[in-house]
Write an enzyme that holds these catalytic residues in place. Structure first.
Site, PDB file in Angstrom:
ATOM      1  N   ALA A 160      -8.060   8.673 -16.953  1.00  0.00           N
ATOM      2  CA  ALA A 160      -7.795   9.884 -16.172  1.00  0.00           C
ATOM      3  C   ALA A 160      -8.302   9.699 -14.743  1.00  0.00           C
ATOM      4  O   ALA A 160      -9.361   9.108 -14.516  1.00  0.00           O
ATOM      5  CB  ALA A 160      -8.479  11.085 -16.815  1.00  0.00           C
ATOM      6  N   LYS A 161      -7.533  10.225 -13.797  1.00  0.00           N
ATOM      7  CA  LYS A 161      -7.918  10.159 -12.380  1.00  0.00           C
ATOM      8  C   LYS A 161      -8.588  11.492 -12.049  1.00  0.00           C
ATOM      9  O   LYS A 161      -7.944  12.437 -11.586  1.00  0.00           O
ATOM     10  CB  LYS A 161      -6.691   9.913 -11.508  1.00  0.00           C
ATOM     11  CG  LYS A 161      -6.984   9.539 -10.071  1.00  0.00           C
ATOM     12  CD  LYS A 161      -5.684   9.192  -9.356  1.00  0.00           C
ATOM     13  CE  LYS A 161      -5.903   8.857  -7.888  1.00  0.00           C
ATOM     14  NZ  LYS A 161      -6.541   7.538  -7.698  1.00  0.00           N
ATOM     15  N   THR A 162      -9.876  11.575 -12.333  1.00  0.00           N
ATOM     16  CA  THR A 162     -10.586  12.845 -12.243  1.00  0.00           C
ATOM     17  C   THR A 162     -11.415  12.932 -10.961  1.00  0.00           C
ATOM     18  O   THR A 162     -11.883  11.918 -10.433  1.00  0.00           O
ATOM     19  CB  THR A 162     -11.518  13.044 -13.449  1.00  0.00           C
ATOM     20  OG1 THR A 162     -12.579  12.094 -13.387  1.00  0.00           O
ATOM     21  CG2 THR A 162     -10.766  12.855 -14.758  1.00  0.00           C
TER      22      THR A 162
END
Length: 327
Positions: A160-162
């Protein structure tokens, strides 16, 4: 430099258009305090047939995947978000641009147990300019191996690109920049190469291209694009595996890839000149035009700008025209 908030233009938020200077959010917005949100970086390029978004479907899918992995409910689908990104470019009269779709939680409450938080989506687009100077893109980056480890798969969501992940990246990059370097190379908790601060890593050794497997590093879309170009256009073998830092020292060539960075040579790591044993240009000299790094730079530039030619026609599906996106 004009502050980013002080400009004309329009932003998309939850299906509505807001004047750029009027786009505000509450100080108690949950994501501001806890980093629970996700985003994408998407590029648009001017081409022979007008402005086109590069691999926007893949970026949007990853955005939705990130929200799902974070267990953030979302009422917008991929088609709506892609249309909004196209419209964002049209309304702001942009052809070469960087877009940042972002999903964040509202200000209904604070704390780890906060309930009833609303989900918001915003999209902004602006002219990024040169991510790094053209000279540096030709000469290459000087990097320092970071003492800050990259995420472990059982500590955070590596796919995930959080928002919160980038504290880790900034700590590592700031340490390197203060020490006089351009970039940092981060290792995973077991000491293997993960990625740069916000880019994936590749090395060439004896005609084979290697890149870290996707465990502790982000599954980059530029990374995937370069793998396809290397295999399908140049006929190279590409291996995804664990890599040690000394393999980067001894590489024939090395480079990093990312949406903003595109493809940048890595010329030095921890004071070791990469490619020295194979006659790489001396420090401060441009990379050789016949090097693999330069060839891949050229292919990537052509495909992102829609200059496909016969050799790149198979990648036309990576480009989404901006025009025709409705009002």
């Amino acid at each position: 430099m004009t502050p980013l908030y002080d400009r004309d233009g329009w932003l998309w938020q939850d299906g509505d258009w807001l004047a750029w200077r009027e786009a505000t959010t509450h100080l108690l917005t949950h994501t501001l305090h806890y980093g629970m949100g996700c985003f994408e970086g998407v590029r648009a390029y001017a081409g022979p047939d007008g402005a086109q978004l590069f691999r926007v479907a893949e970026h949007t899918r990853r955005l939705l995947d990130s929200a799902h992995a974070l267990d953030i409910p979302l009422s917008f689908g991929a088609d709506e978000l892609i249309t909004a990104q196209r419209q964002c470019l049209i309304r702001n009269d942009l052809t070469n641009a960087y877009l940042k779709p972002t999903i964040y939680l509202g200000a209904e409450g604070l704390g780890l147990r906060a309930k009833g938080l609303t989900t918001h989506v915003m999209i902004a687009a602006w002219d990024l300019g040169d991510y790094i100077s053209p000279e540096a893109a030709s000469i290459g980056l000087r990097a320092l191996t970071s003492s800050w480890a990259r995420h472990h798969v059982n500590i955070s969501l590596c796919r995930a690109k959080t928002n919160g992940h980038y504290v880790n990246s900034m700590l590592a990059l700031n340490t390197a920049v203060k020490a006089g370097f351009d970039e940092t190379i981060m290792l995973d908790p077991e000491g293997h190469v993960a990625e740069a601060s916000a880019a994936n890593v590749f090395l060439l050794r004896d005609g084979v291209l290697h890149t870290p497997e996707v465990t502790s590093c982000l599954q980059g879309i530029t990374r995937d694009s370069v793998i396809h170009l290397a295999r399908e256009v140049l006929g190279l073998e590409v291996i995804e595996r664990r890599i040690t830092r000394d393999e980067l020292y001894l590489a024939d060539e090395a480079f990093v890839t990312g949406t903003a960075a595109e493809l940048l040579p890595l010329r030095e790591l921890d004071g070791r000149h990469i490619g020295a044993r194979t006659g790489a240009p001396a420090p401060g000299e441009p990379i050789a035009p016949d090097s693999l790094t330069a060839r891949l730079q050229g292919l990537y530039r052509r495909v992102t700008r829609g200059e496909l030619g016969d050799d790149l026609q198979g990648f036309a599906g990576w480009l989404t025209p901006v025009q025709g996106a409705g009002p």
